[in-house]
Design an enzyme around this catalytic site. Structure first.
Site, PDB file in Angstrom:
ATOM      1  N   TYR A  24      16.738  48.382  40.639  1.00 23.65           N
ATOM      2  CA  TYR A  24      15.583  48.580  40.984  1.00 23.65           C
ATOM      3  C   TYR A  24      14.974  49.849  40.308  1.00 23.65           C
ATOM      4  CZ  TYR A  24      14.895  43.651  42.591  1.00 23.65           C
ATOM      5  OH  TYR A  24      15.846  42.343  41.688  1.00 23.65           O
ATOM      6  N   PHE A  48      10.940  39.931  53.683  1.00 23.23           N
ATOM      7  CA  PHE A  48      10.120  39.519  53.088  1.00 23.23           C
ATOM      8  C   PHE A  48      11.493  39.387  51.660  1.00 23.23           C
ATOM      9  CE2 PHE A  48       8.692  43.249  51.628  1.00 23.23           C
ATOM     10  CZ  PHE A  48       8.673  43.774  50.301  1.00 23.23           C
TER      11      PHE A  48
HETATM   12  C1  LIG Z   1      19.410  40.341  39.871  1.00 19.34           C
HETATM   13  C2  LIG Z   1      18.862  39.251  38.561  1.00 19.34           C
HETATM   14  C3  LIG Z   1      17.454  39.119  38.588  1.00 19.34           C
HETATM   15  C4  LIG Z   1      19.435  40.149  36.964  1.00 19.34           C
HETATM   16  O1  LIG Z   1      18.279  39.577  35.914  1.00 19.34           O
HETATM   17  P1  LIG Z   1      18.454  39.686  34.457  1.00 19.34           P
HETATM   18  O2  LIG Z   1      18.206  38.553  33.993  1.00 19.34           O
HETATM   19  O3  LIG Z   1      20.220  39.494  34.531  1.00 19.34           O
HETATM   20  O4  LIG Z   1      18.827  40.929  34.557  1.00 19.34           O
HETATM   21  P2  LIG Z   1      18.373  41.710  33.066  1.00 19.34           P
HETATM   22  O5  LIG Z   1      19.159  41.605  31.801  1.00 19.34           O
HETATM   23  O6  LIG Z   1      16.573  41.949  32.258  1.00 19.34           O
HETATM   24  O7  LIG Z   1      18.650  43.477  33.238  1.00 19.34           O
HETATM   25  C5  LIG Z   1      17.877  43.892  32.980  1.00 19.34           C
HETATM   26  C6  LIG Z   1      17.601  45.889  33.472  1.00 19.34           C
HETATM   27  O8  LIG Z   1      18.793  45.377  34.517  1.00 19.34           O
HETATM   28  C7  LIG Z   1      20.136  46.093  34.842  1.00 19.34           C
HETATM   29  N1  LIG Z   1      20.756  44.617  35.821  1.00 19.34           N
HETATM   30  C8  LIG Z   1      20.474  44.055  36.296  1.00 19.34           C
HETATM   31  N2  LIG Z   1      21.573  43.630  37.268  1.00 19.34           N
HETATM   32  C9  LIG Z   1      21.573  43.771  37.335  1.00 19.34           C
HETATM   33  C10 LIG Z   1      22.981  44.469  38.640  1.00 19.34           C
HETATM   34  N3  LIG Z   1      22.969  43.309  39.426  1.00 19.34           N
HETATM   35  N4  LIG Z   1      23.254  46.084  38.886  1.00 19.34           N
HETATM   36  C11 LIG Z   1      22.721  46.342  38.414  1.00 19.34           C
HETATM   37  N5  LIG Z   1      22.341  46.453  37.195  1.00 19.34           N
HETATM   38  C12 LIG Z   1      21.783  45.206  36.229  1.00 19.34           C
HETATM   39  C13 LIG Z   1      20.688  45.098  33.686  1.00 19.34           C
HETATM   40  O9  LIG Z   1      21.195  46.346  33.146  1.00 19.34           O
HETATM   41  C14 LIG Z   1      19.035  45.482  32.316  1.00 19.34           C
HETATM   42  O10 LIG Z   1      19.394  47.061  32.449  1.00 19.34           O
HETATM   43  P3  LIG Z   1      18.574  47.910  30.438  1.00 19.34           P
HETATM   44  O11 LIG Z   1      17.662  46.758  30.587  1.00 19.34           O
HETATM   45  O12 LIG Z   1      17.953  49.453  31.388  1.00 19.34           O
HETATM   46  O13 LIG Z   1      19.189  47.960  29.987  1.00 19.34           O
HETATM   47  C15 LIG Z   1      19.962  38.187  38.449  1.00 19.34           C
HETATM   48  O14 LIG Z   1      21.465  39.104  38.106  1.00 19.34           O
HETATM   49  C16 LIG Z   1      19.935  37.624  39.452  1.00 19.34           C
HETATM   50  O15 LIG Z   1      19.136  36.527  39.854  1.00 19.34           O
HETATM   51  N6  LIG Z   1      20.281  37.596  40.300  1.00 19.34           N
HETATM   52  C17 LIG Z   1      20.942  37.058  42.219  1.00 19.34           C
HETATM   53  C18 LIG Z   1      19.595  37.253  42.374  1.00 19.34           C
HETATM   54  C19 LIG Z   1      19.132  38.088  43.132  1.00 19.34           C
HETATM   55  O16 LIG Z   1      19.937  39.173  43.362  1.00 19.34           O
HETATM   56  N7  LIG Z   1      17.887  38.508  42.265  1.00 19.34           N
HETATM   57  C20 LIG Z   1      17.415  40.007  43.313  1.00 19.34           C
HETATM   58  C21 LIG Z   1      16.888  40.011  44.144  1.00 19.34           C
HETATM   59  S1  LIG Z   1      16.096  41.412  45.048  1.00 19.34           S
END
Ligand SMILES: CC(C)(COP(=O)(O)OP(=O)(O)OC[C@H]1O[C@@H](n2cnc3c(N)ncnc32)[C@H](O)[C@@H]1OP(=O)(O)O)[C@@H](O)C(=O)NCCC(=O)NCCS
Length: 402
Positions: free
Chosen positions: A127, A402
């Site tokens: 984030y 939350f």
């Molecule tokens: C976390 C999650 C929402 C990421 O979704 P995603 O569609 O794969 O993410 P994106 O492809 O849009 O990535 C956006 C950016 O975040 C980065 N990113 C995504 N997941 C990441 C991770 N787990 N750790 C580090 N960086 C991450 C990507 O490299 C990308 O970077 P950039 O845009 O600067 O190049 C997904 O993996 C998920 O649903 N995880 C399980 C539930 C969860 O943890 N949700 C978050 C709750 S707080």
């Protein structure tokens, strides 16, 4: 509604989408979600429907927010969006869907005009790029109660009563409300969140007993008993104290649980518990972690909402790589009150928006970020003044997850 280059639609969810959002949550968070749980979340996000990503007829991503009010240093209650339940399907990960959902979501948060956006992070590396910084710190502490002896100077104010939590609802909610109003990072807690706590469902006890309550006029503890490796453990689910006396009295009561071997609790870094004991080493920190993350949506509004410890005249440059909420600002503080206005003057302090989010509630220090080159200030006196001014009189603490 928008469509990504990969043909995925980003749109507001409708009533019919909820079962698919629930399934996506269950898969992504690897935790069971039932109808009651979904109903709870739907009530919390009411007024701000989820934003979803749809591939043909499948919901492959979702994000939503809970409208909140959060206390900032000085005691002002600031409206905020509590971003939650952010998911992208395992079939669609790392293709930019989170970024697409967040771009739309934050455009809406911006339009709503709230100066802060908040979240709790499942992983620490995601984030910062979106301008969020970890803004509260908690430790998990383990106290070997058998050897804990109150220090001779530790107050012994008494006044603690044992209660069945659900039968003493007002005692808990009254203390929480007073604690929330003076604690940076603490959100107003809606009645439906309290309902869930007092319902104390077996599925949410984490292997412990039902809740036990200790109340004082200015504080309370909710705890459970559980079996540990070497004996019984009392796991404190929540301790909230408005006064030092309530803190000392409630800890004396907890330490009086004679047949309990260990007490586990979440403490803030400056919690005085170790100093209440003759042997402070008994309060063993087993982990230190972030809780609330802050993204500042409107720098002048957010910086003017909080109070500061010392006067300040500084030009800051805030860089926001996600939206364009940054810029150069002249921050002037007199007697704790700030004025923050855009300026063209040369900046004395340069930092990214996530770093400003981490400084905002007073839980992290400017000089520590400077040591990591995450904040640049050429003049050490300026750094020193910013470091002092952004401190808070009470440890920041998230009110409810939350
Ligand atoms: C976390 C999650 C929402 C990421 O979704 P995603 O569609 O794969 O993410 P994106 O492809 O849009 O990535 C956006 C950016 O975040 C980065 N990113 C995504 N997941 C990441 C991770 N787990 N750790 C580090 N960086 C991450 C990507 O490299 C990308 O970077 P950039 O845009 O600067 O190049 C997904 O993996 C998920 O649903 N995880 C399980 C539930 C969860 O943890 N949700 C978050 C709750 S707080």
């Amino acid at each position: 509604m928008t469509t990504t280059t990969a043909g995925i639609t980003i749109r507001t969810a409708t009533e019919q989408d909820w079962p698919k959002i629930t399934l996506l949550n269950e898969i992504c968070f690897v935790t069971p979600q039932n109808e009651e749980f979904t109903a709870h979340w739907r009530q919390l996000v009411s007024g701000a429907p989820p934003i979803i990503a749809v591939d043909e007829d499948a919901v492959v991503g979702a994000t939503m927010d809970i409208p909140m009010t959060v206390t900032v240093p000085g005691g002002e209650g600031v409206p905020a969006a509590g971003v939650t339940a952010v998911t992208v399907a395992p079939t669609h990960r790392r293709r930019g869907l989170l970024r697409a959902l967040y771009t739309e979501h934050h455009a809406r948060i911006r339009t709503s005009g709230v100066p802060l956006s908040l979240l709790t992070a499942s992983e620490g590396g995601i984030y910062g790029r979106f301008g969020y910084g970890p803004a509260t710190v908690e430790t998990t502490s383990s106290i070997d109660r058998r050897f804990a002896v109150p220090h001779p100077r530790a107050p012994d104010p008494g006044g603690v009563r044992m209660v069945h939590p659900a039968e003493a609802r007002v005692a808990f909610t009254d203390v929480y409300d007073r604690w929330q109003r003076v604690t940076p990072g603490a959100q107003v807690r809606p009645g439906i969140v309290w309902n869930r706590i007092f319902a104390d469902r077996e599925s949410e006890r984490g292997g412990g007993t039902s809740l036990f309550g200790l109340v004082h006029d200015d504080g309370y503890v909710l705890y459970r008993r559980m079996s540990g490796d070497n004996g019984t453990v009392a796991r404190v689910e929540e301790i909230r104290t408005v006064t030092r006396d309530a803190h000392a009295a409630l800890w004396r009561a907890l330490l009086g649980l004679d047949l309990v071997r260990r007490i586990e609790a979440h403490l803030t870094p400056e919690d005085p518990l170790p100093y209440l004991l003759t042997d402070g080493r008994l309060v063993r920190t087993t982990s230190r972690h972030d809780e609330l993350w802050v993204r500042i949506m409107d720098v002048p509004a957010a910086l003017e909402a909080r109070r500061y410890r010392t006067d300040l005249d500084v030009v800051i440059q805030v860089d926001d790589g996600f939206l364009d909420a940054g810029g150069r600002f002249a921050l002037t503080v007199r007697d704790g009150t700030a004025m923050c206005i855009p300026t063209d003057s040369t900046p004395q302090v340069v930092l990214d928006l996530d770093v400003l989010g981490s400084l905002y509630l007073g839980a992290h220090r400017a000089r520590t970020f400077a040591a990591a080159n995450r904040l640049q200030a050429a003049d050490p006196d300026v750094l020193d003044r910013v470091d002092h001014a952004f401190g808070a009189d009470r440890d920041a603490q998230m009110g409810w997850p939350f």
